[in-house]
Design an enzyme around this catalytic site. Structure first.
Site, PDB file in Angstrom:
ATOM      1  N   CYS A   1     -34.845  -4.095  -5.972  1.00 32.76           N
ATOM      2  CA  CYS A   1     -33.948  -5.989  -4.961  1.00 32.76           C
ATOM      3  C   CYS A   1     -32.759  -5.689  -4.734  1.00 32.76           C
ATOM      4  O   CYS A   1     -31.275  -6.232  -3.746  1.00 32.76           O
ATOM      5  CB  CYS A   1     -34.095  -7.381  -5.326  1.00 32.76           C
ATOM      6  SG  CYS A   1     -36.025  -7.800  -5.124  1.00 32.76           S
ATOM      7  N   ASN A   2     -31.601  -5.043  -6.012  1.00 27.08           N
ATOM      8  CA  ASN A   2     -30.723  -4.637  -6.308  1.00 27.08           C
ATOM      9  C   ASN A   2     -30.187  -3.920  -5.556  1.00 27.08           C
ATOM     10  O   ASN A   2     -29.099  -4.028  -5.052  1.00 27.08           O
ATOM     11  CB  ASN A   2     -30.187  -4.284  -8.093  1.00 27.08           C
ATOM     12  CG  ASN A   2     -29.393  -3.250  -8.283  1.00 27.08           C
ATOM     13  OD1 ASN A   2     -27.898  -4.362  -8.301  1.00 27.08           O
ATOM     14  ND2 ASN A   2     -29.649  -2.277  -8.338  1.00 27.08           N
TER      15      ASN A   2
END
Length: 363
Positions: A170-171
């Site tokens: 998700c980063n």
């Protein structure tokens, strides 16, 4: 991996007078698979297709998780037909990495192409003007990579400068914005095509009585791709910016390695997320905001617009509560979560696209 907080200071810029200098987003495109699942009926499908209907208590637990997710639907490449052809995907601990890889290596670049073509069309310039391609996915690892395959699918110049990022989770969405900003501002005349494409086949598997995290993963993630054109020096009259990327930063919260972990195994990508993640993010986000906005004299978090990665409903709720934000501030994030689920790297770019659409409607 440690919990990572990304803050990108974006300025809404249609009325901006000075466009030189900082990188800008010129176009955004998104794409999803045609197949989608209704979150309310998904527990029935999931336990049937994985031959787990006898696990009645586990099924009811999964139904409660789905009902609390605030997700209405998710788009998935995985269909019932595909799962029946590959039954090893449906058992929790079955050796299946080869099967997953064969599907992902073929499908990830195709989904990325759909989003890229939409962004290029909105941009309105010849595809030959693209000088850089940065591609990221958590969905499979291969060499030559998805960036190479996308170069062929789009017909980009053979000299295009490519960079492939795998396994960033998700980063990756905010990280790609930061990387594209640096590339655009360091290369005069550069036109950076950013593509994030995610397909969740690697994380799909049947239920486990010992691993409740697996149920969260089956409920939360969806498939989708997003693409952008980023550049720093506009061609007057030929390009119109959507957003200006003023600054970027990234922060690691110490001693949080155990809170969020994904491991690539013979059974695919395993998922562990502790219940502390929403609290950890909520407790640390304001320090990041202060560092990012203090140079601009901004301290009222309700005075700015938000493009927040909706990793899950609990995360959105806790951060909103901690910062005292009005309900409209995370409206775009909540809408993306509802209509697509968590799209991993592509999610924040879907939210950025949703924000610009809502801003145009509100003008």
């Amino acid at each position: 991996m440690s919990t990572i907080l990304n803050v990108l200071t974006d300025t809404w810029s249609p009325r901006a007078k000075k466009l030189e200098g900082d990188a800008k987003i010129w176009a955004i495109g998104t794409a999803t698979p045609a197949n989608w699942v209704d979150q309310t009926t998904y527990p029935d499908f999931y336990f049937r297709i994985t031959n787990s209907q006898h696990l009645l208590e586990h099924k009811e637990k999964f139904r409660r998780i789905c009902n609390k997710s605030k997700i209405r639907k998710r788009h998935l490449v995985l269909t019932e037909e595909l799962l029946k052809k590959n039954p090893n995907l449906c058992t929790y601990n079955e050796t299946s990495l080869n099967t997953r890889q064969d599907i992902l290596v073929a499908e990830v670049p195709k989904l990325g192409k759909e989003a890229a073509m939409k962004a290029i069309k909105e941009w309105g310039r010849p595809i030959s003007e693209i000088t850089h391609l940065v591609f990221c996915t958590t969905s499979g690892v291969d060499m030559p990579g998805a960036d190479f395959q996308l170069t062929k699918l789009l017909g980009l110049n053979s000299s295009v400068k490519r960079l492939m990022m795998y396994q960033q989770g998700c980063n990756a969405g905010a990280a790609m914005l930061r990387l594209a900003k640096d590339l655009a501002e360091s290369n005069k005349g550069g036109r950076v095509l950013v593509v994030c494409a995610e397909i969740t086949i690697n994380i799909f598997r049947g239920p486990s009585l010992e691993q409740d995290d697996n149920l969260l993963a089956q409920c939360l993630f969806g498939d989708g791709a997003a693409a952008m054109i980023v550049a720093a020096d506009p061609r007057p009259g030929l390009e119109t910016p959507l957003f200006e990327l003023v600054s970027s930063a990234q922060t690691i919260v110490p001693n949080t390695d155990s809170h969020l972990k994904l491991h690539l195994r013979e059974m695919g990508l395993t998922f562990h997320c502790s219940k502390a993640v929403p609290s950890v993010l909520a407790e640390n986000v304001e320090d990041c905001l202060v560092k990012a906005f203090e140079p601009y004299g901004i301290s009222d978090w309700n005075s700015i617009f938000w493009v927040f990665h909706p990793g899950g409903n609990a995360i959105v709720d806790r951060v909103e509560e901690r910062l005292g934000l009005g309900p409209e501030k995370f409206r775009a994030s909540r809408d993306v979560l509802s209509e697509y689920g968590n799209l991993t790297s592509a999610c924040v770019l879907f939210t950025l696209d949703e924000m610009r659409k809502k801003s145009k409607k509100d003008e």
